[in-house]
Each structure stands twice: as C-alpha cells, then as structure tokens.
Design an enzyme around this catalytic site. Structure first.
Site: not given
Ligand code: PEP
Ligand code: MG
Length: 576
Positions: A196, A436, A460, A507
């Site tokens: 923490h 892709e 792709d 992405c």
C-alpha cells in the site's frame, strides 16, 4: 555493502516504487524494538489495563479518521487503503480477544495487543502469495499504532521536512503525514511493489524506492542523497558531476510535468462520464517512463519482440524476466499486457526459413507453436513476472481456434512445471489475443468464450482484410483502416466481447488517429492503446467526446460503403 563515507559516491538498488527524482539530505529512522515485560499483571490492575487499551483504541481510530479525511481531499482513491487500517483497528473480534487476554490471562494491555496481532499475523506471514503477505504488514502497522498509543508515543513528521526519509518500513498513515510536512522522497528496507505504501507514494507523486535491504544502516542522517524513483536507484554522497546530471534531469522532469499541465492526471472519460482506459504501447523501458509521465492507465501492448531485435538473439528466461519484472513493477498497480513474440513477416527474420510471402507465413503464434523451446522460455518468464497480479499475456497473429487451444494447453504445462518447482505466479493471469486476422473477427463469438480479453490490431487487420501490404507504399491508398469492411469486423469483435463481458481494446495505429476517436468509442471499445507521445492528445479528444454522439457516428459509419464515406460521416457529425 559498506556504509557510505562522505568522500565516496555509493549506489544502492531497490524496487522503483514511485517515479521522480528527489535530491536532499537524509533523515534516517531506525525502529526501536518494543520491549515489554512478559510478566502477568495483578488481577486488580485489569480494569486499568482495559481502560488504557480502550483509550488507545479510541485515539488511534480518531487519528486514522483524521488522516482519511486528509486523504479524501488530497488523494481520494487512497482513502480506501487507509480505511482498511481503520477496519482492522476497530474490528470487534480482535478487540474482544485483546480484552479477554487481559481479563483471563492477566496480560498487560501492550502484551495482549502484541500477542493477539502476532497470532493473527502468523497465517498471513506464511502465505506464498505476496498480496496475502502484505496483509501481515498491515496488521503490523495497526499493532504499532496501538502500541504507540499505549506508550503515548507519537512520531514527529516534521523531522523529515525537506529531506529524504530512510526507514526500515513506513506505514501509509505516516507517509501521508510526512507528505503533509514536505518530505521529498523516501526509501524503505521492506515492501513489495504491491504494498500500500507503494501505491500511496505513487498517488501522492513522492519519489520512492523500496525493498533496499539494510539501507537504514548503510546511510547516515545528513548524508547527501539522490533517489531516482524511475530506476529504483539511491545515490549516496554523489560526485559533483552526478549531482549536476541529476539536477538537470530533475529540472527537465519538472518542466515536462508543468507543460503537460493537469491533463496527465485528469480522468480518461468522455465529456458525459463514460470511462475509456487509456493505455500505452511500448517497446522499451524509456517508453515506460514516457507512459508514466503522460499518466497512462496501464500498458496495452508490449511488443516483446523488440527484446530480440535489440539483442539479435532470443533472450533467456532470466533476461526476459528481469525486463518484464521491471515494467510490471514500474507500472504497478496498472496492468501491463505482454504480447508474446510476434516475429516473422517484417519483424526479425534472422535464422527463420526464407518465405516468399512472409506476411502470410510463419509469424506470431505460428512461429511460437513451431518453436516451443522459445515459447516456453517466454511463457515462464511472463508467468513469473505475473506474481504481482498486474500482468496479462497476449497472443499475436492467431487465425484458428486450434492454435489458440494448443497455446493455452502449452501455457498450462508451463504452469505445472512452475508449480512443481514451487515458483509463485498469478494462477489467474489473463490470457488474451490480438484480433488481427479477418478469421478471428468473424469467429469472435467462439474466441470470446476461450480468452480473457481481445485487443484489435488494426494494422494487421487492415492489411489482411484489404489484402494490402502494410509496408508497401504502392498500396498505401488501399490500406485504409476506415474502410467499412474493417469497421464491420471490428464491430463483430466488440459485440462478441461485450456479450461475453471481456475487455476489448484497440492497440493498432488507428487508436491514435485524430479522426478515429469518436468512431472507436462509438463502436464500443473500452481500451485504447497508443504510443506514449500520443497519450495526452488522445486524452484531450476522449474528454471532448460525447458518448451518445459517438454512437451515432459509429452506426452511420458501419452503413457507409467506402473509407472516404466514413470520413465524411465523421466530419459532418462533428460539425453538428
Ligand atoms: C497491429 O497489427 O495493429 C498491431 C498492434 O501489431 P503490430 O503493429 O506489432 O503488428
Ligand atoms: Mg499486428
């Protein structure tokens, strides 16, 4: 390691818990051991001891509540951590048991507190899981708070004003207070990246290095220190040239942060409050720094094949582990997505058989299933780095269910061998895949049932859908991620993910395209991952987006019949 002397520069390495550079004098705290007489008390002292315990409990709870109130103003998402402490402190079962120890076993209040907390702690200390072990540290912190209360002992946090604090360990509550008093940074001997205090130091933006064994004995108060929270480095009594270098870096960092303004810490959500996880695509450790400075909410794509490209050979399990660990630690608690080596095609063909058409050949998962020796080293390294629970593995260039099942079975085998060797890893590390190839988008429903997340690789997906080589300038005008065929495949993927309740992101380069933000949000993605320099621009666009309007754009774009029509739809709707 030797104690640093004033003449020589010494460097110590720890875990980079919170980024940033701090330069200043050291203030060293060493824990005093609590020594209490184990003797039993006289029965007539029982009421007095119970009253002392009650008082310490009350004061401790009030102090914690005060610190929680500060946290709510300064770092609101940290308040729940501190609330855990309050819950432990005020737990009825624990306090009943302490009172019984005083009443029935004639312990002093201090002894009863020590015995009770040590008994509770035993279970957690033995846990293999670092997250559970961290619970043992929490118990210790609460115990120390109560013992300090019983001894009327309170720490003066102003001793570390404008200084760097070195301590065996530090509690989140003390950290909050030191921060209030203007402590520049801190170093501890214990603590993991999941602790923490690490999370808290990051939220408060205080540079911190943790887990540096014996550091409280190696450094003396008043030593000149530099702590580099990005690299996990402590430099004691730096040479003038080192000092000058770090002063310059610190200035540059501050300048950078100033330029970025508030946007780096602003939420990544649409104008009307719809959250979009904004992640970074990275190839190197330098990219991690850039991603952090820009406030990335995690890493959506680590192109791990860059490890091979840089080295010109396949890295060993240990070499990979070191790299993955460093990224996972620096980004914690944010998630990092390690994509398995995507070699072949235009990326690293060294030693691979010649192929006339490598983009349609042995690349990504095809290569990995063919070279299981290499795949195994990588899976084991990723699994080992997953011990902090913020790592997920992503498989590239999948085109069939069989490939995916074979890969998953192989990952299971790697897990079994790690278990046999008693090596800890995240049993539930998410395994996802890139979408892709058109085949996987068309069968997204089937894939969604067997993976934990999707990430659409638009580079792709566009190349394979439109049969246009992404590296060939002669077909650059055909290679268009805005083509409705690509968008419809994306939509099928996103709908399948939503139906199965798994995350779906993008992405590929399209995620950062300035004209695509509203369209992609409207299609229903919940993650966008881009190269670090694009993060803030993208966040700005996300924050301007109206979620309802983005859905209109997406539905119109899906009905369009060419990429240029899609662009027209976007600009027309934007002008409205
Ligand atoms: C993609 O194909 O969109 C992607 C992100 O992967 P890469 O560019 O590394 O092939
Ligand atoms: Mg790709």
């Amino acid at each position: 390691m030797a104690v640093a002397n004033k003449q020589t520069e010494h460097r110590y390495k720890g875990i980079p818990a919170s980024q940033g550079i701090a330069i200043g004098k050291a203030v060293v705290l060493r824990t005093e051991a609590f020594v209490f007489s184990a003797e039993h008390i006289e029965p007539e002292r029982i009421p007095e001891e119970i009253a002392r315990f009650q008082e310490a409990l009350k004061t401790g709870a009030a102090e914690l509540q005060q610190i929680i109130d500060i946290a709510e103003k300064e770092a609101s998402h940290v308040a729940p951590i501190l609330e855990t402490y309050l819950l432990i402190l005020t737990d009825e079962t624990v306090s009943d048991s302490i009172r019984r120890r005083i009443q029935q076993r004639f312990y002093s209040a201090e002894n009863a507190v020590m015995q009770e907390f040590d008994a509770q702690k035993q279970f957690f200390t033995l846990a293999k899981d670092p997250v559970l072990r961290e619970r043992a540290v929490e118990l210790d912190h609460v115990k120390d708070r109560l013992l300090n209360g019983l001894r009327n002992h309170s720490v003066s946090h102003s001793i570390a004003e404008n200084a760097i604090l070195i301590a065996p360990s530090i509690t989140p509550t003390d950290l909050m207070m030191y921060n209030q008093e203007g402590t520049l940074g801190f170093v501890t001997e214990v603590g993991g990246i999941a602790s923490h205090v690490s999370i808290l130091s990051r939220s408060l933006s205080i540079p911190a290095v943790i887990g540096v064994r014996d550091i409280a004995h190696l450094i003396l108060s008043d030593d000149m220190l530099i702590i580099d929270g990005n690299a996990g480095l402590i430099i004691c009594n730096p040479k003038p040239e080192t000092l000058a270098k770090y002063q310059k870096r610190k200035k540059e960092e501050e300048e950078n942060i100033r330029k970025l303004g508030k946007l780096a810490t602003a939420k990544s959500e649409t104008h009307d409050g719809h959250t979009i996880h904004l992640l970074a695509n990275i190839d190197s450790l330098e990219d991690v720094d850039a991603a952090q400075v820009a406030g990335a909410g995690g890493i959506g794509l680590i192109r791990s094949e860059y490890l091979i490209i840089k080295r010109q050979h396949f890295p060993s399990e240990e070499e990979q582990l070191e790299w993955y660990n460093e990224i996972a630690e620096r980004m914690y608690p944010h998630q990092v997505t390690i994509r398995a080596f995507d070699v072949g095609s235009d990326k690293y063909a060294e030693g691979l058989p010649h192929e006339d058409n490598p983009a349609l050949g042995v690349r990504g998962i095809r290569f990995l299933l063919h070279r299981k020796d290499i795949f195994k080293m990588q899976i084991k390294a990723v699994l080992r780095a997953s011990k902090h629970r913020n790592v997920r593995l992503m498989l590239p260039m999948v085109s069939s269910i069989d490939e995916l099942l074979e890969a998953k079975e192989f990952i299971e085998k790697c897990k079994t061998s790690l278990r046999k060797a008693d090596i800890h890893f995240d049993e539930r590390m998410p395994i996802g895949m890139m979408i892709e190839t058109p085949a996987t988008a068309l069968m997204a429903n089937d894939f969604a049932a067997i993976v934990d997340f999707f990430s659409i690789g638009t580079n792709d997906l566009t190349q394979y859908t439109l049969a246009a080589d992404r590296t060939n300038e002669y077909v650059a005008d055909i290679f268009d991620p805005f083509h409705p065929a690509v968008l419809r495949l994306m939509k099928m993927t996103i709908d399948a993910a939503i139906a199965r309740n798994i995350p779906v992101g993008i992405c590929g380069e399209m995620a950062g395209h300035s004209a695509a933000t509203e369209l992609l949000i409207g299609l229903g993605v919940n993650e966008l991952s881009v190269t670090p320099p694009l993060l803030l621009e993208l966040k700005k666009r996300i924050r301007k987006t109206d979620y309802g309007k983005s859905q209109t754009i997406a539905s119109l774009a899906l009905c369009a019949n060419s990429g240029s029509d899609v662009r027209k739809v976007i600009s027309k709707e934007k002008r409205k």
